[in-house]
Design a protein around this motif. Structure first.
Motif, mmCIF file in Angstrom:
data_model
loop_
_atom_site.group_PDB
_atom_site.id
_atom_site.type_symbol
_atom_site.label_atom_id
_atom_site.label_comp_id
_atom_site.label_asym_id
_atom_site.label_seq_id
_atom_site.Cartn_x
_atom_site.Cartn_y
_atom_site.Cartn_z
ATOM 1 N N ALA A 8 0.829 -1.202 0.000
ATOM 2 C CA ALA A 8 0.000 0.000 0.000
ATOM 3 C C ALA A 8 0.861 1.248 0.000
ATOM 4 N N MET A 9 1.975 1.217 0.733
ATOM 5 C CA MET A 9 2.867 2.375 0.755
ATOM 6 C C MET A 9 3.498 2.618 -0.614
ATOM 7 N N ASN A 10 3.916 1.521 -1.252
ATOM 8 C CA ASN A 10 4.495 1.658 -2.597
ATOM 9 C C ASN A 10 3.462 2.206 -3.563
ATOM 10 N N ALA A 11 2.213 1.714 -3.468
ATOM 11 C CA ALA A 11 1.158 2.183 -4.370
ATOM 12 C C ALA A 11 0.884 3.660 -4.140
ATOM 13 N N GLU A 31 3.629 5.629 -5.804
ATOM 14 C CA GLU A 31 3.466 5.663 -7.264
ATOM 15 C C GLU A 31 2.310 6.574 -7.647
ATOM 16 N N ALA A 32 1.222 6.576 -6.857
ATOM 17 C CA ALA A 32 0.080 7.440 -7.155
ATOM 18 C C ALA A 32 0.476 8.898 -7.033
ATOM 19 N N ALA A 33 1.339 9.193 -6.052
ATOM 20 C CA ALA A 33 1.801 10.576 -5.907
ATOM 21 C C ALA A 33 2.633 11.000 -7.107
ATOM 22 N N HIS A 34 3.446 10.056 -7.649
ATOM 23 C CA HIS A 34 4.236 10.363 -8.841
ATOM 24 C C HIS A 34 3.337 10.620 -10.032
ATOM 25 N N ALA A 35 2.194 9.912 -10.096
ATOM 26 C CA ALA A 35 1.303 10.045 -11.261
ATOM 27 C C ALA A 35 0.537 11.347 -11.242
ATOM 28 N N GLY A 36 0.472 12.048 -10.119
ATOM 29 C CA GLY A 36 -0.220 13.342 -10.081
ATOM 30 C C GLY A 36 -1.721 13.169 -10.067
#
Length: 708
Positions: free
Chosen positions: A528-531, A534-539
């Motif tokens: 969940a932390m990794n996801a 990654e979601a933060a990177h996707a904007g």
């Protein structure tokens, strides 16, 4: 006949007149006093009944007027209850409407008006707010469901003055209660008229709250300061007033007499509750005001009684003095008869037909009768003197004869005393024989009783042995069942141990599964932390994925917490299983020990049973021997009874002989005493005869003085 009375006798006549006048006066005073008391008592009852009815009507009139005033306050509340905005059921809109200055003219007689929601928050038309959820009127309307309520006076939170609250519920178009409206009225507005009530000279009215606090009273320092239930001592002076206040505050009507608070005497308290309120209204009327008319009547009757007693005393004195004047003539005549030559031929000449005239006639008749009696006595005097001499001679002859009789009685008494001694010796010997026979009977009876008791004890012992044998049979059977049940318990305990071992192994497997779940939750949390990263990177494009990642993280945290809780519970379960395994082993050991002890006890019971059977046979032999001994004792006792009966017959005959001798001795003693008494009486009779002769001589001398 015209002899003057001496001063002492005149004074005695005057005292008699005074006593008669005093007695008549006292009788008249007593009659008048009873009349005054009777008239006063009846007048009091009638006046109290009439005044009480009047005061009750007056009190009801004041109560109705006060109730109408209070009903007027409720009518003023109807303008708020039936307004269109209230029908909408919106409390906030109602509060704003109430605080609008245009609606302040609706207050009427109220100091101010407020509406309150179901939580106790109140809005006034003065623009202020307050919390009234602890007030009685809020609880009565919102909790108890009352449609109208007037509370006891309190100090208002808004004005700081004594006020009352007139309250009703507010309902929407559907009849649902969503608030309440309250009109606040100053206490002085209501109680001003009551405090000014004046009944006669000193009567007044007062009003009390439901807890006994004074609301209205002529004494202004008592208003909201004096409680007529709790502030008064329950002594003899205040007890009735406290009772009246408790009655009126509990809804009762009535009347009662109480001690006046600021003067001597009593007050009549007439009280009644005010309908629709917890208050009570009362009228207080002093007793002097009620009894004023009765007291006036009593005073007039007392004055009239004093005048009438004085007049009657004067009239009675004049009449008594005039009526008793002829008694002086009677007194002179009686004095003449009592002195001088005792002339019984004198008579009193008074021509009067009243009571005194009849007394004089009675005296003349008495004098004539006494003249005839004295004449007869004088003629009998000589006969009495001859009879006295004859009585004296006969008395002397009787005395000598009685002396000879006493000598003969003494001789016969000596002979009877000798015979009585012989009979007493014979009776003593017979009594000694009877005593020996009775001792023998007691010994035989004691032996018979002992044999009977021993026989009963042996039979009871045989019964007890039989009962013990039965108990031993049951005990042996019970021990067999206990031994069988203990063996069954041992086998079941082993099965329980096996099941506990299986549960222990299964709990170990659950712990291993819980560890795996904890590892999965940890990995899920990392995922969940990794996801989320990654979601933060996707904007913007990864916001939806970030939400999913956040939910997965929450699920992971929840799973971790639950896994930890399950692990703790499994550890506790494992510890409990270990304790059960240990207790189960100890239980199995205890079952085996019980089984061994039961076998040993069963053997002891069998030995006791054999011994009790031998004891039973020995007891049967003892019983047969005791029966034989008892038969012999019965034969001996029968023979002793026959001896005792014969001795009793001899003793009875001797006793009769002794009684006869005693009776003869007593009779002779009584005859001797009687003879002595007769002798003494003869001597006394001689003296009496001499005295009679002397008395006859003296009587003759006195009778000779009368002129008949």
């Amino acid at each position: 006949m015209s002899k003057k009375l001496d001063p002492a006798k005149k004074e005695m006549r005057s005292s008699l007149v005074r006593r008669l006048i005093l007695f008549i006066g006292l009788v008249i005073v007593a009659v008048n006093a009873i009349q005054v008391a009777f008239v006063t008592s009846n007048a009091k009852k009638d006046i109290i009944a009439e005044d009480l009815h009047m005061y009750e009507n007056m009190m009801q009139g004041y109560s109705v007027a006060l109730r109408n005033d209070l009903n007027g306050y409720f009518r003023e509340l109807n303008g708020y209850i039936h307004s269109d905005i209230v029908k909408e059921g919106d409390f906030k809109a109602c509060a704003e409407w109430l605080q609008d200055p245009e609606h302040t003219s609706m207050r009427g007689d109220f100091d101010y008006v407020m509406i309150t929601d179901t939580n106790g928050k109140a809005y006034t038309d003065l623009g202020s707010t307050t919390d009234i959820k602890e007030r009685d009127y809020f609880k009565a309307i919102m909790h108890d469901g009352q449609e109208r309520f007037i509370d006891n006076p309190v100090i208002g939170k808004t004005t700081g003055k004594p006020v009352i609250h007139v309250s009703s519920p507010l309902r929407d178009r559907n009849g649902k209660k969503f608030a309440m409206v309250t009109g606040i009225v100053s206490l002085g507005t209501i109680t001003k008229e009551i405090s000014q009530i004046k009944i006669g000279k000193e009567g007044y009215g007062f009003l009390v709250a439901g807890d006994g606090m004074v609301i209205a009273h002529p004494r202004e320092d008592w208003i909201m300061q004096k409680n007529l239930i709790t502030d008064l001592k329950e002594d003899g002076k205040n007890a009735s007033l406290i009772t009246a206040m408790k009655n009126v505050t509990s809804g009762q009507s009535g009347e009662i007499w109480t001690a006046a608070s600021e003067r001597k005497g009593e007050d009549l308290i007439v009280y009644s509750p005010i309908e629709g309120t917890p208050w009570g209204f009362a009228l207080a009327i002093p007793d002097v005001q009620i009894y004023e008319l009765v007291n006036n009547i009593r005073n007039l009757m007392i004055i009239f009684a004093v005048v009438s007693v004085s007049a009657l005393a004067l009239i009675s004195g004049f009449l008594l003095i005039a009526s008793l004047k002829p008694l002086s003539i009677v007194e002179g005549a009686i004095s003449g008869i009592a002195s001088g030559d005792a002339d019984l031929t004198k008579r009193i000449e008074i021509d009067s037909r009243n009571e005194i005239g009849y007394v004089v006639k009675g005296f003349n008749a008495f004098a004539s009768k006494l003249q005839a009696i004295i004449g007869d006595v004088k003629s009998s005097k000589d006969e009495l003197m001859v009879a006295g001499e004859n009585l004296s001679g006969a008395t002397q002859d009787t005395s000598s004869s009685i002396t000879q009789i006493i000598a003969n009685i003494d001789s016969m008494k000596h002979q009877i005393d000798g015979q009585n001694q012989s009979v007493s010796q014979t009776a003593g010997a017979v009594n000694e024989i009877a005593s020996n026979i009775e001792s023998l009977e007691r010994m035989i009876e004691s032996q018979s009783s002992g044999v009977t008791q021993a026989s009963a004890a042996v039979e009871e012992m045989i019964g007890n042995i039989s009962s013990v044998n039965g108990s031993m049979e049951k005990m042996a059977h019970s021990f067999s069942e206990l031994r069988s049940n203990s063996q069954t318990g041992i086998s079941k305990q082993k099965a329980v141990n096996d099941r506990i071992t299986e549960i222990e192994s299964q709990s170990q497997m659950l712990q291993e599964a819980n560890v795996a779940i904890a590892a999965i939750a940890s990995q899920t949390n990392l995922l969940a932390m990794n996801a989320a990263i990654e979601a933060a990177h996707a904007g913007e494009a990864g916001k939806g994925f970030a939400v999913v990642a956040d939910e997965i993280r929450k699920l992971s945290e929840t799973s971790t917490a639950q896994s930890k809780t399950i692990g703790d519970q499994l550890s506790n379960i494992k510890e409990s299983i270990n304790q059960v395994v240990s207790a189960s082993g100890e239980s199995a050991i205890a079952f085996e020990a019980v089984s061994r002890k039961l076998e040993e006890t069963d053997a002891l019971v069998m030995q006791i049973r054999a011994a009790m059977e031998e004891q039973n046979e020995g007891s049967q032999q003892i019983t047969e021997a005791l029966h034989t001994m008892n038969d012999s004792t019965v034969e001996v006792r029968n023979a002793s009874n026959e001896m005792s009966e014969g001795n009793k017959m001899i003793l009875k005959e001797v006793q009769q002989l002794q009684n006869a001798a005693m009776t003869m001795s007593q009779s002779m003693e009584e005859m001797a005493i009687g003879a002595r008494k007769i002798n003494e009486t003869g001597a006394a009779l001689t003296e009496v005869s001499n005295q009679i002769n002397n008395s006859i001589s003296k009587i003759g001398e006195q009778v000779d003085k009368f002129k008949v």
